[in-house]
Design a protein around this motif. Structure first.
Motif, PDB file in Angstrom:
ATOM      1  N   ASP A   1      23.370 -25.466 -20.907  1.00 56.76           N
ATOM      2  CA  ASP A   1      23.825 -26.762 -21.413  1.00 56.76           C
ATOM      3  C   ASP A   1      24.293 -26.543 -22.853  1.00 56.76           C
ATOM      4  O   ASP A   1      23.936 -25.545 -23.491  1.00 56.76           O
TER       5      ASP A   1
ATOM      6  N   GLY B   1      19.792 -36.083 -19.194  1.00 56.27           N
ATOM      7  CA  GLY B   1      20.594 -34.906 -18.887  1.00 56.27           C
ATOM      8  C   GLY B   1      19.747 -33.663 -18.660  1.00 56.27           C
ATOM      9  O   GLY B   1      20.024 -32.861 -17.761  1.00 56.27           O
TER      10      GLY B   1
ATOM     11  N   ASN C   1      28.215 -32.745 -20.200  1.00 53.54           N
ATOM     12  CA  ASN C   1      28.784 -34.078 -20.035  1.00 53.54           C
ATOM     13  C   ASN C   1      30.283 -33.939 -19.798  1.00 53.54           C
ATOM     14  O   ASN C   1      30.916 -33.010 -20.311  1.00 53.54           O
ATOM     15  N   ASP C   2      30.851 -34.868 -19.056  1.00 54.33           N
ATOM     16  CA  ASP C   2      32.277 -34.684 -18.736  1.00 54.33           C
ATOM     17  C   ASP C   2      33.153 -34.703 -19.986  1.00 54.33           C
ATOM     18  O   ASP C   2      34.138 -33.968 -20.068  1.00 54.33           O
TER      19      ASP C   2
ATOM     20  N   LYS D   1      28.169 -33.962 -15.974  1.00 56.81           N
ATOM     21  CA  LYS D   1      27.302 -35.140 -15.990  1.00 56.81           C
ATOM     22  C   LYS D   1      28.130 -36.326 -16.465  1.00 56.81           C
ATOM     23  O   LYS D   1      28.856 -36.225 -17.449  1.00 56.81           O
ATOM     24  N   GLN D   2      28.001 -37.449 -15.760  1.00 56.66           N
ATOM     25  CA  GLN D   2      28.821 -38.622 -16.068  1.00 56.66           C
ATOM     26  C   GLN D   2      27.977 -39.851 -16.365  1.00 56.66           C
ATOM     27  O   GLN D   2      28.401 -40.981 -16.144  1.00 56.66           O
ATOM     28  N   GLY D   3      26.752 -39.609 -16.856  1.00 55.18           N
ATOM     29  CA  GLY D   3      25.903 -40.721 -17.262  1.00 55.18           C
ATOM     30  C   GLY D   3      25.642 -41.687 -16.119  1.00 55.18           C
ATOM     31  O   GLY D   3      25.300 -41.268 -15.014  1.00 55.18           O
TER      32      GLY D   3
END
Lengths: 318, 318
Positions: free
Chosen positions: A145, A241, A171-172, A209-211
């Motif tokens: 990450d 995350g 994250n995206d 990851k898109q929340g």
């Protein structure tokens, strides 16, 4: 297969529209470890200060996490983060960050931490990630990450670290920033095309990851996406995350005899999604501390039901 | 069952990072109609000016759309919108809006348009939506779209219009704004709790459009979410929401003998998602004009494959 995670162990002060907590247990390695502990043995590597309490270590021990490589730095202060979330929890402001013992941290892995077959490099300076990666040259599965800060100030190191990993979890928006490609699929394909200049395999799994929208998986084989598990009550997104990553990496670690196929990765994504959904239901690690395996299984079943549709054929006009 | 759609027929001038088009055919009713035409008979109601070309009407006629209720206002100008998209296509700026014949528009539906069993109220002033709704009192399925402008300046009318519909299709940010609830599930449940003060059923389906993240469906029965169909090339998102609505409403219209179950709605969501994915591949209506039923079916099949995971049980620790 045992999992080693290297990353932050922290005190977090968090304010959301639903309340606040002072100096609660947090940090990427902690959130990751609690989630992954449902699947396999987990060893945490990271520094804490003299202010770090025995009861915080006990939270991890209670879930069977091995904390013998948590290094207590004499005279040091534990990493501290303070943040505040906006009304819809999609925006957050960092009020304060105190690196404390993280300043000058140099990961020292014991022999048993180096013997893990699975490694998660939580969000730390990418040169440290590379250093740790080098200490587990034979790990079967390595995931990483990162964050916008390192893309801004240490992108070359980060790319080198990614080239040494199997799986990138970002994250995206970070994935777009890292590659300069606004399109998610193109950005992921770009990362999948990287490989070490000295030879080697390079990343083969990209997770965006898109929340609240869920997460997408891109491999050379295909594409998969899952919505977030829908919740009416989200209290604190902090650590979601890392909890997601703990579910994903933990699930893969628990299946040592399976090929790293899309089929396996999709099941891992579902478990990651469900673990993250529990994490955000309360502040910090509160919900995860009393989570049970049967609660996870029940929500996997629900998530499965919520994402099914029948592909019944229809005669279309034209 | 025939579908009537009331909404804008427009000329759009659009600039995206991939090019631009001057005064191309656009408007919510047009995008909706082209998508819905793959499923059932569609009748378009809306005004155009003297500047509106016969070849634009022909685009709709070529897909079997009935344009006999498109009203040509003598001396008037067709609704015009000019917009520009940012680098990742997620932000857009309106450069110019000229209402033209839409100013003072009062929908006049012919007998055949009033005879439709399915009605889509595209984004127009909510009092006009209510007026049209009243002209089809026996419609079996009525869906409505709206926008932030009407939530800002005509919320009471909009709520009354929604109370008279079966299905609300909004962007998720609009759903939050409309209800004042930041949580998507809570916001949708709030809308599902509305019903006409004079008695009647009220909305039973809420669809939250989430742009590149896909869409979510909330009913009293349950929750369903689908990612957007992943594309490496998105050229112009204009009309994606209306194309989505055309796929959703069209699919439901084409199944007159089925109950409005979640199972049916999920299949409709999949078709909506796929139709929208084609729309954004080129400017305006360009891609939709040469789309075929077999292309849609193939992408439904792919979308199905991309959203499957096995719920294989796993013994979890704790």
């Amino acid at each position: 297969m045992p999992i080693t995670v290297v990353g932050s162990i922290a005190y977090d002060t968090v304010k959301t529209p639903f309340g606040e907590r002072q100096r609660m247990l947090g940090g990427a390695a902690v959130h990751f470890a609690l989630a992954a502990s449902f699947f396999d043995d987990v060893r945490v590597v990271g520094p804490v200060g003299e202010d770090f309490g025995e009861e915080q270590l006990e939270v991890m021990r209670a879930r069977g996490v091995d904390v013998s490589d948590v290094e207590r730095v004499s005279g040091g202060r534990t990493f501290f983060w303070q943040g505040e979330y906006g009304w819809d929890l999609n925006s957050r402001e960092t009020i304060d960050t105190q690196l404390g013992v993280f300043e000058g941290f140099s990961p020292k892995l014991s022999e048993s931490s180096r013997a893990s077959d699975v490694l998660f490099l939580a969000n730390i300076q990418p040169d440290l990630q590379l250093d740790v990666r080098g200490q587990l040259p034979d790990a079967r599965f390595v995931a990483l990450d990162s964050m916008n800060l390192w893309i801004d100030i240490a992108r070359d190191s980060l790319v080198r670290a990614i080239e040494q990993c199997d799986c990138v979890i970002l994250n995206d928006a970070e994935l777009r920033q890292l590659t300069g490609k606004p399109n998610l699929v193109s950005a992921a394909r770009e990362v999948l095309s990287w490989s070490p200049s000295e030879g080697g395999r390079g990343p083969r799994v990209v997770v965006a990851k898109q929340g609240e929208y869920g997460a997408a998986l891109v491999t050379r084989e295909g594409f998969f996406a899952l919505p977030a598990y829908p919740l009416e009550t989200v209290i604190d997104p902090t650590g979601a995350g890392d909890t997601f990553a703990g579910g994903l990496v933990g699930y893969i670690a628990a299946h040592p005899d399976e090929e790293l196929s899309d089929e396996l990765l999709r099941r891992a994504m579902a478990h990651a999604t469900v673990l993250a959904s529990f994490n955000v239901e309360e502040f910090g690690t509160e919900r995860m501390q009393r989570l049970t395996g049967s609660e996870i299984a029940a929500r996997i079943h629900e998530l499965h039901a919520m994402t099914q549709f029948s592909g019944a054929p229809l005669a279309l006009r034209g």
